[in-house]
Design a protein around this motif. Structure first.
Motif, PDB file in Angstrom:
ATOM      1  N   ASN A 218       0.821  -1.217   0.000  1.00 28.64           N
ATOM      2  CA  ASN A 218       0.000   0.000   0.000  1.00 28.64           C
ATOM      3  C   ASN A 218       0.857   1.270   0.000  1.00 28.64           C
ATOM      4  OD1 ASN A 218       1.038  -0.139   2.548  1.00 28.64           O
ATOM      5  ND2 ASN A 218      -0.940  -0.168   3.611  1.00 28.64           N
ATOM      6  N   ASP A 219       2.147   1.125  -0.305  1.00 29.86           N
ATOM      7  CA  ASP A 219       3.107   2.229  -0.393  1.00 29.86           C
ATOM      8  C   ASP A 219       3.498   2.800   0.963  1.00 29.86           C
ATOM      9  OD1 ASP A 219       3.583   2.171  -3.101  1.00 29.86           O
ATOM     10  OD2 ASP A 219       2.011   3.615  -3.575  1.00 29.86           O
ATOM     11  N   LEU A 220       3.027   2.186   2.033  1.00 26.53           N
ATOM     12  CA  LEU A 220       3.554   2.544   3.339  1.00 26.53           C
ATOM     13  C   LEU A 220       4.872   1.786   3.561  1.00 26.53           C
ATOM     14  CD1 LEU A 220       0.321   2.529   5.558  1.00 26.53           C
ATOM     15  CD2 LEU A 220       1.465   4.496   4.503  1.00 26.53           C
ATOM     16  N   VAL A 221       5.600   2.185   4.584  1.00 29.24           N
ATOM     17  CA  VAL A 221       6.886   1.560   4.870  1.00 29.24           C
ATOM     18  C   VAL A 221       6.929   1.147   6.333  1.00 29.24           C
ATOM     19  CG1 VAL A 221       9.394   1.827   4.831  1.00 29.24           C
ATOM     20  CG2 VAL A 221       8.000   3.040   3.145  1.00 29.24           C
ATOM     21  N   ASP A 222       7.293  -0.088   6.585  1.00 22.86           N
ATOM     22  CA  ASP A 222       7.553  -0.558   7.949  1.00 22.86           C
ATOM     23  C   ASP A 222       9.040  -0.438   8.247  1.00 22.86           C
ATOM     24  OD1 ASP A 222       4.972  -1.170   8.629  1.00 22.86           O
ATOM     25  OD2 ASP A 222       5.151  -3.332   8.268  1.00 22.86           O
ATOM     26  N   VAL A 223       9.347   0.099   9.396  1.00 21.38           N
ATOM     27  CA  VAL A 223      10.725   0.161   9.869  1.00 21.38           C
ATOM     28  C   VAL A 223      10.814  -0.717  11.108  1.00 21.38           C
ATOM     29  CG1 VAL A 223      12.591   1.630  10.711  1.00 21.38           C
ATOM     30  CG2 VAL A 223      11.021   2.490   8.951  1.00 21.38           C
ATOM     31  N   ILE A 224      11.660  -1.742  11.050  1.00 24.24           N
ATOM     32  CA  ILE A 224      11.725  -2.761  12.100  1.00 24.24           C
ATOM     33  C   ILE A 224      13.076  -2.642  12.815  1.00 24.24           C
ATOM     34  CG2 ILE A 224      11.614  -5.234  12.568  1.00 24.24           C
ATOM     35  CD1 ILE A 224      10.103  -5.403   9.794  1.00 24.24           C
ATOM     36  N   THR A 225      13.033  -2.704  14.140  1.00 24.90           N
ATOM     37  CA  THR A 225      14.245  -2.518  14.932  1.00 24.90           C
ATOM     38  C   THR A 225      14.831  -3.864  15.358  1.00 24.90           C
ATOM     39  OG1 THR A 225      13.109  -2.432  17.067  1.00 24.90           O
ATOM     40  CG2 THR A 225      13.257  -0.389  15.811  1.00 24.90           C
ATOM     41  N   ASN A 395      22.669  10.083  -7.342  1.00 23.21           N
ATOM     42  CA  ASN A 395      21.758   8.953  -7.174  1.00 23.21           C
ATOM     43  C   ASN A 395      21.093   8.974  -5.806  1.00 23.21           C
ATOM     44  OD1 ASN A 395      22.386   8.062  -9.725  1.00 23.21           O
ATOM     45  ND2 ASN A 395      23.744   6.415  -9.054  1.00 23.21           N
ATOM     46  N   PHE A 396      21.857   9.299  -4.764  1.00 17.80           N
ATOM     47  CA  PHE A 396      21.269   9.398  -3.435  1.00 17.80           C
ATOM     48  C   PHE A 396      20.199  10.496  -3.394  1.00 17.80           C
ATOM     49  CE2 PHE A 396      25.155   7.335  -1.408  1.00 17.80           C
ATOM     50  CZ  PHE A 396      24.446   6.249  -0.912  1.00 17.80           C
ATOM     51  N   GLU A 397      20.462  11.606  -4.044  1.00 13.29           N
ATOM     52  CA  GLU A 397      19.500  12.707  -4.060  1.00 13.29           C
ATOM     53  C   GLU A 397      18.189  12.295  -4.719  1.00 13.29           C
ATOM     54  OE1 GLU A 397      21.290  16.068  -5.901  1.00 13.29           O
ATOM     55  OE2 GLU A 397      22.791  16.363  -4.333  1.00 13.29           O
ATOM     56  N   GLU A 398      18.281  11.469  -5.761  1.00 10.98           N
ATOM     57  CA  GLU A 398      17.068  11.017  -6.443  1.00 10.98           C
ATOM     58  C   GLU A 398      16.255  10.075  -5.562  1.00 10.98           C
ATOM     59  OE1 GLU A 398      18.081   9.360 -10.201  1.00 10.98           O
ATOM     60  OE2 GLU A 398      18.943  11.225 -10.982  1.00 10.98           O
ATOM     61  N   GLY A 399      16.934   9.352  -4.670  1.00  9.81           N
ATOM     62  CA  GLY A 399      16.230   8.486  -3.742  1.00  9.81           C
ATOM     63  C   GLY A 399      15.592   7.285  -4.400  1.00  9.81           C
ATOM     64  N   ALA A 400      14.727   6.626  -3.649  1.00  8.37           N
ATOM     65  CA  ALA A 400      14.015   5.440  -4.134  1.00  8.37           C
ATOM     66  C   ALA A 400      12.547   5.566  -3.774  1.00  8.37           C
ATOM     67  CB  ALA A 400      14.616   4.174  -3.528  1.00  8.37           C
ATOM     68  N   GLY A 401      11.859   6.478  -4.440  1.00  6.25           N
ATOM     69  CA  GLY A 401      10.450   6.698  -4.137  1.00  6.25           C
ATOM     70  C   GLY A 401      10.281   7.317  -2.761  1.00  6.25           C
ATOM     71  N   ASN A 402       9.539   6.611  -1.901  1.00  6.47           N
ATOM     72  CA  ASN A 402       9.301   7.153  -0.555  1.00  6.47           C
ATOM     73  C   ASN A 402      10.367   6.727   0.452  1.00  6.47           C
ATOM     74  OD1 ASN A 402       8.458   4.501  -0.570  1.00  6.47           O
ATOM     75  ND2 ASN A 402       6.555   4.862   0.557  1.00  6.47           N
ATOM     76  N   ILE A 403      11.401   6.087  -0.044  1.00  6.67           N
ATOM     77  CA  ILE A 403      12.584   5.830   0.783  1.00  6.67           C
ATOM     78  C   ILE A 403      13.663   6.806   0.336  1.00  6.67           C
ATOM     79  CG2 ILE A 403      14.363   4.171   1.443  1.00  6.67           C
ATOM     80  CD1 ILE A 403      12.329   1.967   1.077  1.00  6.67           C
ATOM     81  N   ARG A 404      14.033   7.723   1.228  1.00  3.37           N
ATOM     82  CA  ARG A 404      14.925   8.823   0.919  1.00  3.37           C
ATOM     83  C   ARG A 404      16.266   8.639   1.636  1.00  3.37           C
ATOM     84  NH1 ARG A 404      13.056  10.410  -3.338  1.00  3.37           N
ATOM     85  NH2 ARG A 404      14.385  12.264  -3.112  1.00  3.37           N
ATOM     86  N   PHE A 405      17.257   9.388   1.220  1.00  4.46           N
ATOM     87  CA  PHE A 405      18.583   9.268   1.816  1.00  4.46           C
ATOM     88  C   PHE A 405      19.143  10.655   2.126  1.00  4.46           C
ATOM     89  CE2 PHE A 405      17.832   5.403  -0.457  1.00  4.46           C
ATOM     90  CZ  PHE A 405      18.370   4.418   0.367  1.00  4.46           C
ATOM     91  N   ALA A 406      19.788  10.759   3.287  1.00  3.75           N
ATOM     92  CA  ALA A 406      20.432  12.012   3.687  1.00  3.75           C
ATOM     93  C   ALA A 406      21.725  11.684   4.427  1.00  3.75           C
ATOM     94  CB  ALA A 406      19.504  12.855   4.559  1.00  3.75           C
ATOM     95  N   GLY A 407      22.594  12.664   4.534  1.00  2.00           N
ATOM     96  CA  GLY A 407      23.873  12.480   5.195  1.00  2.00           C
ATOM     97  C   GLY A 407      24.984  13.112   4.380  1.00  2.00           C
ATOM     98  N   GLU A 408      26.159  13.250   4.984  1.00  3.30           N
ATOM     99  CA  GLU A 408      27.270  13.909   4.294  1.00  3.30           C
ATOM    100  C   GLU A 408      27.676  13.198   3.013  1.00  3.30           C
ATOM    101  OE1 GLU A 408      30.302  12.318   4.094  1.00  3.30           O
ATOM    102  OE2 GLU A 408      30.012  10.689   5.533  1.00  3.30           O
ATOM    103  N   HIS A 409      27.321  11.937   2.877  1.00  5.07           N
ATOM    104  CA  HIS A 409      27.687  11.159   1.696  1.00  5.07           C
ATOM    105  C   HIS A 409      26.658  11.285   0.578  1.00  5.07           C
ATOM    106  CE1 HIS A 409      25.084   8.797   4.285  1.00  5.07           C
ATOM    107  NE2 HIS A 409      24.712   8.096   3.245  1.00  5.07           N
TER     108      HIS A 409
END
Length: 436
Positions: A218-225, A395-409
């Motif tokens: 459903n385009d939601l994301v689960d984050v599991i610890t 590529n990191f800036e473009e991300g992967a849909g609703n999974i995004r990336f941030a950081g000095e790299h």
């Protein structure tokens, strides 16, 4: 009872994650931070537990002509201090270049490098080792002493790259000179505290290590610890360092797109660390900002930056220096911190004023653990030999849909620096706000 669905989950509470969460929170969105440590900041860590300030993470505002955190520091009343006085260069015998013959010879290297790549446009890259060897070959009029010592000076970039010269990129490894460096006098944590103000404490989950990020149908994301707890959101921002991503310590289901995998594998990891020494008195040149050691430790060439921490900590109340040390030596020190003083004594001996006196034992010392800590697995990102880091950051800036990336790299502007992390967090918050 149904668990809440957040607008955004931020994985990691370093500067990029804090900035993203702060901007989203200020805009009224529901956002939480899942942080593996018991504090915010990540590789930004100001330790005030022993009186003096130990910056166990970043210490400087770099590229101050294009650094929003430097501008912020001035805005909130902090007083960063430039420490751009040319560093003295030392080897095991003391000052290396007292009359300037080496510095002048070495100064030709930068323009020569520019000319070399201009004349050889089809050469994609060359290692620092090979480039230095070529430079020496093309300057046969250097004296034997200059040839030997200039080669040591020109390999100083192996320090910040945390890698030997044959693995350092000459074409992509240099940092754009966008202004002087300024020391974060008074503590970098003051910047972090200011940036994090919009985030409510109840929305920060400490000691929470993420093990899996799972996109649902459903385009939601689960984050599991690691302890099995699950959080659900519309967007996720991954701010884990490049070392964590390369070791695949976070599982992505389904697998990340190829362009993100290429970005992860397209960057190197700089293995460096800090060692603080505090003494009862100053025995080095008291007004010098910093020194560069280009001597040998246990018979191996080991460039080390020595910062005169005494000038920036507690108004000259605490005599001390900190050393930035590259691999492989820093890995040995992280594993055996009690050996730090004995191993690094040649470095401290090199900068002492009175050559007849022995270096005193330190009253306190600290060794960082960036490379052995599973939440970092290295200090900062770096260019890989033969690969332009701008490709990975794009590529990191473009991300992967609703999974995004941030950081000095993940940003070419401010790449490897804390202000780059801030810029990337702001970027991802702006992207998500445009979508929700």
């Amino acid at each position: 009872m149904n668990e809440p669905v957040y607008d955004t989950i931020v994985v990691g509470g370093g500067m990029s994650g804090v900035k993203a969460a702060a901007d989203l929170s200020a805009a009224g969105h529901s956002v939480i931070i899942l942080e593996g440590r018991d504090r915010l900041g990540g590789r930004l860590f100001t330790d005030r537990s022993n009186g003096p300030i130990y910056e166990l993470g970043c210490s400087w505002f770099h590229q101050t002509l294009d650094n929003p955190l430097y501008d912020l520091a001035l805005k909130i009343g902090l007083k960063p201090e430039y420490d751009d006085v040319g560093p003295g260069i030392y080897d095991n015998n003391g000052p290396l270049d007292p009359i300037g013959k080496l510095g002048q010879a070495a100064s030709d290297f930068s323009p020569w490098t520019t000319l070399y790549f201009d004349k050889n446009p089809n050469i994609e890259d060359i290692s620092l080792k090979d480039l230095v060897d070529l430079f020496i070959q093309e300057h046969p009029n250097l004296s034997d002493y200059q040839m030997q010592e200039v080669k040591r000076i020109l390999k100083i970039p192996t320090l910040i790259n945390g890698s030997p010269a044959d693995q350092v990129s000459s074409k992509f490894g240099s940092i754009p000179p966008l202004g002087r460096d300024a020391f974060a006098t008074g503590g970098y944590d003051q910047i972090l505290e200011y940036v994090s103000k919009p985030i409510e404490k109840k929305n920060i989950f400490f000691n929470t290590v993420v093990s899996e990020v799972k996109r649902l149908d459903n385009d939601l994301v689960d984050v599991i610890t690691e302890n099995g707890k699950k959080f659900t959101s519309k967007y996720v921002i991954i701010t884990a360092p490049i070392g964590v991503l390369q070791k695949e310590l976070i599982k992505f289901t389904p697998s990340l797109p190829e362009k993100i995998v290429e970005a992860v594998n397209g960057l190197g990891i700089s293995q460096i660390g800090k060692v603080y020494f505090q003494f009862d008195e100053v025995f080095w040149p008291i007004d010098s900002n910093k020194f560069v050691f280009v001597g040998d430790i246990n018979g191996e060439y080991t460039p080390i930056l020595i910062s005169n921490w005494y000038l920036y900590n507690g108004k000259k109340q605490y005599p001390g220096v900190f050393l930035i040390v590259p691999a492989p030596l820093i890995n040995k020190l992280e594993a055996n911190p009690s050996q730090a003083f004995e191993i690094l004594k040649p470095v401290l001996e090199s900068i002492k004023i009175d050559r007849k006196k022995a270096v005193p034992n330190p009253t306190k010392f600290k060794v960082t653990t960036w490379n052995s800590d599973k939440l970092t697995n290295g200090a900062i990102s770096r260019a890989k030999l033969g690969i332009n880091p701008s490709i990975a950051t794009k590529n990191f800036e473009e991300g992967a849909g609703n999974i995004r990336f941030a950081g000095e790299h993940t940003t070419y502007r401010g790449f490897t620096f804390v202000h780059g992390a801030w810029i990337s967090g702001e970027r991802e918050a702006r992207y998500i706000l445009s979508k929700l």
